[in-house]
Design an enzyme around this catalytic site. Structure first.
Site, PDB file in Angstrom:
ATOM      1  N   CYS A  12      24.523 -45.562  -7.246  1.00 31.04           N
ATOM      2  CA  CYS A  12      24.229 -45.037  -8.583  1.00 31.04           C
ATOM      3  C   CYS A  12      23.765 -46.161  -9.500  1.00 31.04           C
ATOM      4  O   CYS A  12      23.681 -47.312  -9.099  1.00 31.04           O
ATOM      5  CB  CYS A  12      25.477 -44.413  -9.172  1.00 31.04           C
ATOM      6  SG  CYS A  12      26.285 -43.264  -8.057  1.00 31.04           S
ATOM      7  N   GLY A  39      19.559 -42.931  -9.175  1.00 34.70           N
ATOM      8  CA  GLY A  39      20.275 -41.667  -9.084  1.00 34.70           C
ATOM      9  C   GLY A  39      19.645 -40.623  -9.965  1.00 34.70           C
ATOM     10  O   GLY A  39      19.398 -40.877 -11.146  1.00 34.70           O
ATOM     11  N   GLY A 114      29.048 -47.422  -6.088  1.00 32.42           N
ATOM     12  CA  GLY A 114      29.592 -47.958  -4.842  1.00 32.42           C
ATOM     13  C   GLY A 114      30.495 -46.954  -4.187  1.00 32.42           C
ATOM     14  O   GLY A 114      30.524 -45.779  -4.564  1.00 32.42           O
ATOM     15  N   CYS A 248      24.278 -55.904  -0.668  1.00 37.41           N
ATOM     16  CA  CYS A 248      23.590 -54.986   0.247  1.00 37.41           C
ATOM     17  C   CYS A 248      22.129 -55.392   0.422  1.00 37.41           C
ATOM     18  O   CYS A 248      21.376 -55.448  -0.551  1.00 37.41           O
ATOM     19  CB  CYS A 248      23.687 -53.597  -0.370  1.00 37.41           C
ATOM     20  SG  CYS A 248      22.581 -52.377   0.317  1.00 37.41           S
ATOM     21  N   SER A 295       7.645 -46.687  -2.942  1.00 34.52           N
ATOM     22  CA  SER A 295       8.666 -47.673  -2.571  1.00 34.52           C
ATOM     23  C   SER A 295       8.135 -48.762  -1.652  1.00 34.52           C
ATOM     24  O   SER A 295       8.713 -49.836  -1.585  1.00 34.52           O
ATOM     25  CB  SER A 295       9.860 -46.965  -1.938  1.00 34.52           C
ATOM     26  OG  SER A 295       9.444 -46.187  -0.843  1.00 34.52           O
ATOM     27  N   ASP A 356       5.760 -48.541   5.730  1.00 34.35           N
ATOM     28  CA  ASP A 356       6.850 -47.981   4.927  1.00 34.35           C
ATOM     29  C   ASP A 356       7.974 -49.002   4.870  1.00 34.35           C
ATOM     30  O   ASP A 356       8.077 -49.868   5.737  1.00 34.35           O
ATOM     31  CB  ASP A 356       7.334 -46.633   5.481  1.00 34.35           C
ATOM     32  CG  ASP A 356       7.938 -45.757   4.374  1.00 34.35           C
ATOM     33  OD1 ASP A 356       8.191 -46.278   3.262  1.00 34.35           O
ATOM     34  OD2 ASP A 356       8.165 -44.561   4.629  1.00 34.35           O
ATOM     35  N   ASP A 357       8.805 -48.895   3.824  1.00 32.84           N
ATOM     36  CA  ASP A 357       9.893 -49.861   3.681  1.00 32.84           C
ATOM     37  C   ASP A 357      10.998 -49.617   4.705  1.00 32.84           C
ATOM     38  O   ASP A 357      11.657 -50.545   5.147  1.00 32.84           O
ATOM     39  CB  ASP A 357      10.467 -49.813   2.262  1.00 32.84           C
ATOM     40  CG  ASP A 357      10.871 -48.405   1.862  1.00 32.84           C
ATOM     41  OD1 ASP A 357      10.016 -47.694   1.314  1.00 32.84           O
ATOM     42  OD2 ASP A 357      12.010 -48.001   2.125  1.00 32.84           O
TER      43      ASP A 357
HETATM   44  P1  5GP Z   1      13.332 -40.567   6.356  1.00 34.86           P
HETATM   45  O1  5GP Z   1      13.116 -41.522   7.472  1.00 34.86           O
HETATM   46  O2  5GP Z   1      14.791 -40.278   6.150  1.00 34.86           O
HETATM   47  O3  5GP Z   1      12.568 -39.302   6.535  1.00 34.86           O
HETATM   48  O4  5GP Z   1      12.803 -41.193   5.016  1.00 34.86           O
HETATM   49  C1  5GP Z   1      12.300 -42.494   4.930  1.00 34.86           C
HETATM   50  C2  5GP Z   1      11.709 -42.656   3.563  1.00 34.86           C
HETATM   51  O5  5GP Z   1      12.729 -42.474   2.595  1.00 34.86           O
HETATM   52  C3  5GP Z   1      11.101 -44.011   3.269  1.00 34.86           C
HETATM   53  O6  5GP Z   1       9.842 -43.789   2.651  1.00 34.86           O
HETATM   54  C4  5GP Z   1      12.010 -44.697   2.299  1.00 34.86           C
HETATM   55  O7  5GP Z   1      11.280 -45.326   1.260  1.00 34.86           O
HETATM   56  C5  5GP Z   1      12.823 -43.575   1.725  1.00 34.86           C
HETATM   57  N1  5GP Z   1      14.251 -43.901   1.612  1.00 34.86           N
HETATM   58  C6  5GP Z   1      14.959 -44.860   2.217  1.00 34.86           C
HETATM   59  N2  5GP Z   1      16.249 -44.817   1.841  1.00 34.86           N
HETATM   60  C7  5GP Z   1      16.352 -43.803   0.977  1.00 34.86           C
HETATM   61  C8  5GP Z   1      17.418 -43.285   0.224  1.00 34.86           C
HETATM   62  O8  5GP Z   1      18.573 -43.746   0.269  1.00 34.86           O
HETATM   63  N3  5GP Z   1      17.114 -42.228  -0.560  1.00 34.86           N
HETATM   64  C9  5GP Z   1      15.858 -41.700  -0.634  1.00 34.86           C
HETATM   65  N4  5GP Z   1      15.621 -40.668  -1.423  1.00 34.86           N
HETATM   66  N5  5GP Z   1      14.837 -42.172   0.060  1.00 34.86           N
HETATM   67  C10 5GP Z   1      15.074 -43.206   0.851  1.00 34.86           C
HETATM   68 MG    MG Z   2       9.513 -44.373   0.411  1.00 34.97          MG
END
Ligand code: 5GP
Ligand code: MG
Length: 466
Positions: A12, A39, A114, A248, A295, A356-357
């Protein structure tokens, strides 16, 4: 048996403000607005005027929860605020923060980022002492622990709380006369201090929130540090920090805003370095490098620069899709991605590197790849600027359960076939360590390595309260 609302780990956003003569509710509103990425489910602000505390919280985005009418009632010189994140579990106002209760020492407001890892034993202690609880939230446990802790001052009670708590907590606490900021001894989640005009102070999860309100960044709050903001200014003292510390690494990968500083470094720069290392580890011949907005933008620029392949836009994201938008239905996952992203027509015939990240559940990448194919892409090479996520987080990022993590049950080749790309490469854990290591004496990388910095007793918690 009573079913308690369930709260899973959350990354959060929290803030705290002490600023005599300033409209602290309005300032908190803008700070939370800048922390909205941490959040989007609920938002809340609690203020104190030296006698009583006022609170307003609700479900939705900061801009949906607050308006001139409800901000006007939030009077005082002190404030704390919270934006709540959750991907799973029911959407519920019960979990909205701050929590505010009346105690022997006056009002107590809590905003928590947290997740505690010893919640079940702390709950048992509280229940045995006759304290009633209304949810399974670890943040409620924190509130009740502080309310009932030994000591005739908040300074002493907070110190007692730290001795009993394990896991992740970046807290802002509102009392009658002071705002406190507390960071757990591991430093799992970020928290920083800023100066607001001559006599005001602000704490926030991320430094990106300070510029928004014309505050200046002072420093990060240390792992295990307690900071008190009141009419004598900033008073701080240190409890024993954990060695090694455990910020983290996923804050660097995804969670923090790129314009924030973590451990003294620009998150944007760190992400570019991740992209550059990814290009070294997984080079490929291609015509264009595109990222999954927003992102992955910094990582993508890093990859393109290092690879010497032009960086370009390939996917346009609808900026107005928040987390509260009407869901198209579970069977329409692809539709959901199509609502969010459109491919540009100039991808036709191109060999694309798609950066992608992170891949978490692996449900977004497949539909994105399908969109790029429909747009006529000739080859799609996916590159992920973090290592495979194989282990769940119990320290505050509600990623997924182990079974839901695609890299927990499939090899890289299987994932590549599943999402339909010509090749797939992840950043190695060694490279990630190299990039983040110089800044501090340790990080939490449990989602990648399975090595948890604290003993996790959380799984049993979940089954107990469901
Ligand atoms: P997934 O692999 O679950 O379909 O989604 C991956 C994508 O979700 C990536 O584009 C990444 O930027 C994003 N992502 C990574 N961690 C989180 C998170 O904790 N919450 C959300 N909403 N997106 C996330
Ligand atoms: Mg993303």
């Amino acid at each position: 048996m009573m079913m308690l609302p369930r709260k899973l780990g959350e990354a959060c956003g929290v803030c705290g403000i002490y600023a005599p003569g300033v409209d602290v509710a309005r300032v908190s509103f803008f700070v939370l607005y800048a922390l909205q990425h941490r959040g989007q489910e609920c938002a809340g602000i609690c203020t104190g005027d030296g006698r009583v505390a006022h609170i307003h919280k609700g479900m939705g985005l900061v801009s949906q929860v607050f308006n001139e009418d409800n901000l006007r009632w939030l009077r005082g010189d002190l404030a704390i605020g919270h934006t709540r994140y959750s991907t799973t579990g029911g959407l519920s106002l019960t979990n909205a923060q701050p929590y505010l209760i009346e105690t022997a020492l006056g009002p107590l407001g809590i905003a928590h980022n947290g997740n505690l890892t010893n919640t079940s034993s702390l709950r048992r202690d509280l229940l045995q002492r006759g304290v009633g609880l209304t949810s399974s939230s670890d943040s409620e446990v924190i509130t009740q622990m502080l309310a009932g802790a030994p000591g005739d001052s908040w300074d002493k009670r907070i110190a007692a709380f730290i001795l009993g708590a394990e896991g992740a907590y970046s807290l802002t606490i509102l009392t009658r006369d002071a705002v406190y900021a507390v960071r757990d001894p591991w430093g799992f989640r970020p928290l920083c201090l800023g100066k607001l005009n001559e006599s005001g102070w602000v704490v926030a999860s991320e430094s990106c929130a300070l510029g928004t309100i014309d505050a200046t960044f002072v420093r990060e709050i240390n792992p295990g540090e307690i900071v008190r903001l009141d009419d004598s200014g900033v008073t701080s003292w240190q409890t024993e920090p954990a060695r090694p510390s455990a910020l983290c690494v996923f804050e660097y990968v995804y969670f923090a805003r790129p314009d924030s500083l973590l451990e003294g470094r620009s998150v944007h720069r760190v992400r570019r370095a991740m992209g550059a290392r990814l290009a070294q580890e997984h080079p490929v011949d291609a015509d264009i490098v595109i990222g999954v907005p927003d992102s992955a933008t910094a990582h993508t620029i890093g990859y393109a620069n290092e690879a010497g392949i032009p960086y370009g836009e390939g996917l346009i994201k609808n900026r107005y899709i928040g987390r509260t938008f009407i869901q198209p239905g579970a069977r329409l996952r692809r539709r959901k991605v199509a609502l969010k992203y459109n491919p540009l027509p100039d991808l036709s015939g191109k060999r694309i590197v798609l950066v992608d990240d992170s891949i978490v559940r692996g449900t977004t990448s497949g539909p994105i790849v399908a969109l790029l194919r429909q747009a006529g892409a000739k080859e799609i090479h996916m590159r992920v600027a973090s290592p495979p996520i194989c282990y769940p987080c119990f320290m505050g990022v509600d990623m997924a359960k182990r079974e839901e993590l695609i890299a927990g049950r499939m090899s890289v080749d299987q994932i590549a076939a599943h999402i339909g790309v010509h090749s797939l490469g992840y950043l190695s854990l060694e490279a990630l360590r190299d990039i983040v290591a110089p800044a501090s004496n340790g990080h939490c990388e449990a989602c990648f390595s399975g090595e948890y910095p604290v003993i996790v007793r959380h799984e049993s918690d979940r089954s107990m309260f469901q």
